[in-house]
Design a protein around this motif. Structure first.
Motif, PDB file in Angstrom:
ATOM      1  N   UNK A 175      29.127  47.945  53.216  1.00 40.88           N
ATOM      2  CA  UNK A 175      30.179  48.179  52.232  1.00 40.88           C
ATOM      3  C   UNK A 175      30.285  47.021  51.255  1.00 40.88           C
ATOM      4  N   UNK A 176      30.520  47.333  50.000  1.00 43.34           N
ATOM      5  CA  UNK A 176      30.635  46.294  48.979  1.00 43.34           C
ATOM      6  C   UNK A 176      31.733  45.301  49.356  1.00 43.34           C
ATOM      7  N   UNK A 177      31.475  44.015  49.105  1.00 42.30           N
ATOM      8  CA  UNK A 177      32.392  42.947  49.508  1.00 42.30           C
ATOM      9  C   UNK A 177      33.141  42.336  48.340  1.00 42.30           C
ATOM     10  N   UNK A 178      32.523  42.316  47.170  1.00 39.28           N
ATOM     11  CA  UNK A 178      33.102  41.705  45.981  1.00 39.28           C
ATOM     12  C   UNK A 178      32.914  42.656  44.803  1.00 39.28           C
ATOM     13  N   UNK A 179      33.468  42.264  43.659  1.00 43.85           N
ATOM     14  CA  UNK A 179      33.231  43.047  42.449  1.00 43.85           C
ATOM     15  C   UNK A 179      34.461  43.189  41.600  1.00 43.85           C
ATOM     16  N   UNK A 180      34.300  43.969  40.553  1.00 41.87           N
ATOM     17  CA  UNK A 180      35.400  44.185  39.621  1.00 41.87           C
ATOM     18  C   UNK A 180      36.543  44.918  40.316  1.00 41.87           C
ATOM     19  N   UNK A 181      37.731  44.620  39.861  1.00 43.48           N
ATOM     20  CA  UNK A 181      38.906  45.334  40.348  1.00 43.48           C
ATOM     21  C   UNK A 181      39.462  46.199  39.225  1.00 43.48           C
ATOM     22  N   UNK A 182      40.394  47.067  39.596  1.00 44.35           N
ATOM     23  CA  UNK A 182      41.013  47.962  38.633  1.00 44.35           C
ATOM     24  C   UNK A 182      42.380  48.348  39.166  1.00 44.35           C
ATOM     25  N   UNK A 183      43.202  49.021  38.371  1.00 47.23           N
ATOM     26  CA  UNK A 183      44.496  49.453  38.887  1.00 47.23           C
ATOM     27  C   UNK A 183      44.382  50.340  40.122  1.00 47.23           C
ATOM     28  N   UNK A 184      43.320  51.140  40.238  1.00 51.68           N
ATOM     29  CA  UNK A 184      43.150  51.997  41.414  1.00 51.68           C
ATOM     30  C   UNK A 184      42.472  51.271  42.571  1.00 51.68           C
ATOM     31  N   UNK A 185      41.760  50.201  42.276  1.00 52.42           N
ATOM     32  CA  UNK A 185      41.088  49.393  43.294  1.00 52.42           C
ATOM     33  C   UNK A 185      41.411  47.928  43.035  1.00 52.42           C
ATOM     34  N   UNK A 186      42.655  47.521  43.332  1.00 55.00           N
ATOM     35  CA  UNK A 186      43.115  46.199  42.914  1.00 55.00           C
ATOM     36  C   UNK A 186      42.536  45.037  43.706  1.00 55.00           C
ATOM     37  N   UNK A 187      41.981  45.311  44.885  1.00 59.44           N
ATOM     38  CA  UNK A 187      41.426  44.213  45.685  1.00 59.44           C
ATOM     39  C   UNK A 187      40.132  44.665  46.369  1.00 59.44           C
ATOM     40  N   UNK A 188      39.271  43.692  46.568  1.00 57.09           N
ATOM     41  CA  UNK A 188      38.026  43.920  47.284  1.00 57.09           C
ATOM     42  C   UNK A 188      38.127  43.290  48.677  1.00 57.09           C
ATOM     43  N   UNK A 189      37.204  43.613  49.595  1.00 56.94           N
ATOM     44  CA  UNK A 189      37.262  43.015  50.931  1.00 56.94           C
ATOM     45  C   UNK A 189      37.361  41.493  50.936  1.00 56.94           C
ATOM     46  N   UNK A 190      36.655  40.835  50.027  1.00 60.86           N
ATOM     47  CA  UNK A 190      36.724  39.373  49.989  1.00 60.86           C
ATOM     48  C   UNK A 190      38.126  38.869  49.681  1.00 60.86           C
ATOM     49  N   UNK A 191      38.954  39.710  49.061  1.00 58.40           N
ATOM     50  CA  UNK A 191      40.315  39.309  48.701  1.00 58.40           C
ATOM     51  C   UNK A 191      41.295  39.457  49.848  1.00 58.40           C
TER      52      UNK A 191
END
Length: 274
Positions: A175-191
């Motif tokens: 599963x992706x760990x980092x990357x761009x965020x958005x209002x629908x995906x505000x945080x990634x696993x690294x966060x």
């Protein structure tokens, strides 16, 4: 995992995924209570696929989170594989409000029509609704609880381990760990590393072009920094993305078998055991 004759009909899987050259694994439902169920959730009734031993429960629970391609035959087979191990496993169709992603013809269409339109908060709430449904089926005994997910679902597995305090163990496949965020995906696993409520085992491919090695290394460093020593990431050096997907050319049988055994051992070690 049990190999048995399987139909080569790729329509049972996902149109956007290039079919593999061998018959996918098919796990029999013999000895199981297996099939589709319906789960009440906000915004409608969510389809899901459930399998459990036919013997009386309650059974330990594993939530199975779909790939980007949605809930199709491969994910249903994973559910049956877990049930053969003594678990009540269930995979909800987390894109159900938007249609059937398995019928979409390209990855780009999947991203535009499904991934980018599905809020993380909604997905976490739908998984909570799935857990509540299981509670009703098992007289409120959904502990111990594990979760596993693949690709898109691997990312969600990390997020759910930070969201749901009842999770005792989680296994995230590429599963992706980092990357761009958005209002629908505000945080990634690294966060959310500092918020993990259960140990997570990450299984990743060293040749995964979408999840570079430095991303995995930063996640490993973040786990150590935040005192998440019970979580760990295992990298298969020669494996590509989706090395567990036995219906695709990316499948790597040796690494898939090893990863599956690691999943079972991880659940056992952390108390999610039949």
């Amino acid at each position: 995992m049990t190999q048995a004759p399987s139909s080569p009909d790729h329509a049972r899987f996902a149109r956007a995924a290039e079919p593999g050259t061998q018959a996918p694994i098919h796990t029999s439902s013999q000895g199981l209570l297996a099939g589709p169920v319906k789960i009440p959730t906000q915004g409608g009734t969510m389809p899901a696929y459930r399998a459990a031993p036919a013997t009386p429960g309650p059974h330990p629970v594993v939530l199975v989170v779909q790939e980007i391609f949605g809930l199709h035959e491969h994910i249903e087979d994973v559910v049956r594989r877990l049930a053969k191990q003594g678990y009540l496993a269930i995979a909800p169709a987390l894109y159900f409000r938007l249609g059937d992603p398995a019928q979409v013809g390209s990855i780009d269409e999947l991203m535009q029509q499904y991934v980018y339109k599905t809020p993380d908060a909604q997905v976490l709430a739908d998984l909570d609704a799935t857990l509540a449904w299981v509670d009703q089926q098992q007289s409120g005994s959904a502990n111990p609880l594990g979760i596993t997910g693949f690709c898109w679902g691997g990312r969600i597995t990390w997020l759910y381990a930070a969201h749901q305090p009842r999770v005792k163990a989680a296994v995230a496949w590429y599963g992706r760990l980092e990357g761009k965020t958005s209002p629908l995906a505000p945080r990634q696993p690294a966060d959310v590393v500092g918020e993990l409520k259960a140990p997570v085992l990450g299984l990743y491919g060293g040749q995964d072009t979408g999840i570079p090695a430095d991303s995995v290394e930063r996640m490993q460093a973040a786990l150590a920094q935040h005192g998440q020593g019970d979580s760990q990431i295992h990298v298969y050096p020669e494996a590509p993305h989706a090395f567990f997907a036995d219906y695709r050319p990316s499948y790597r049988a040796h690494d898939a078998r090893d990863g599956w055994q690691r999943l079972l051992d991880w659940f056992q070690r952390h108390g999610v055991r039949p």
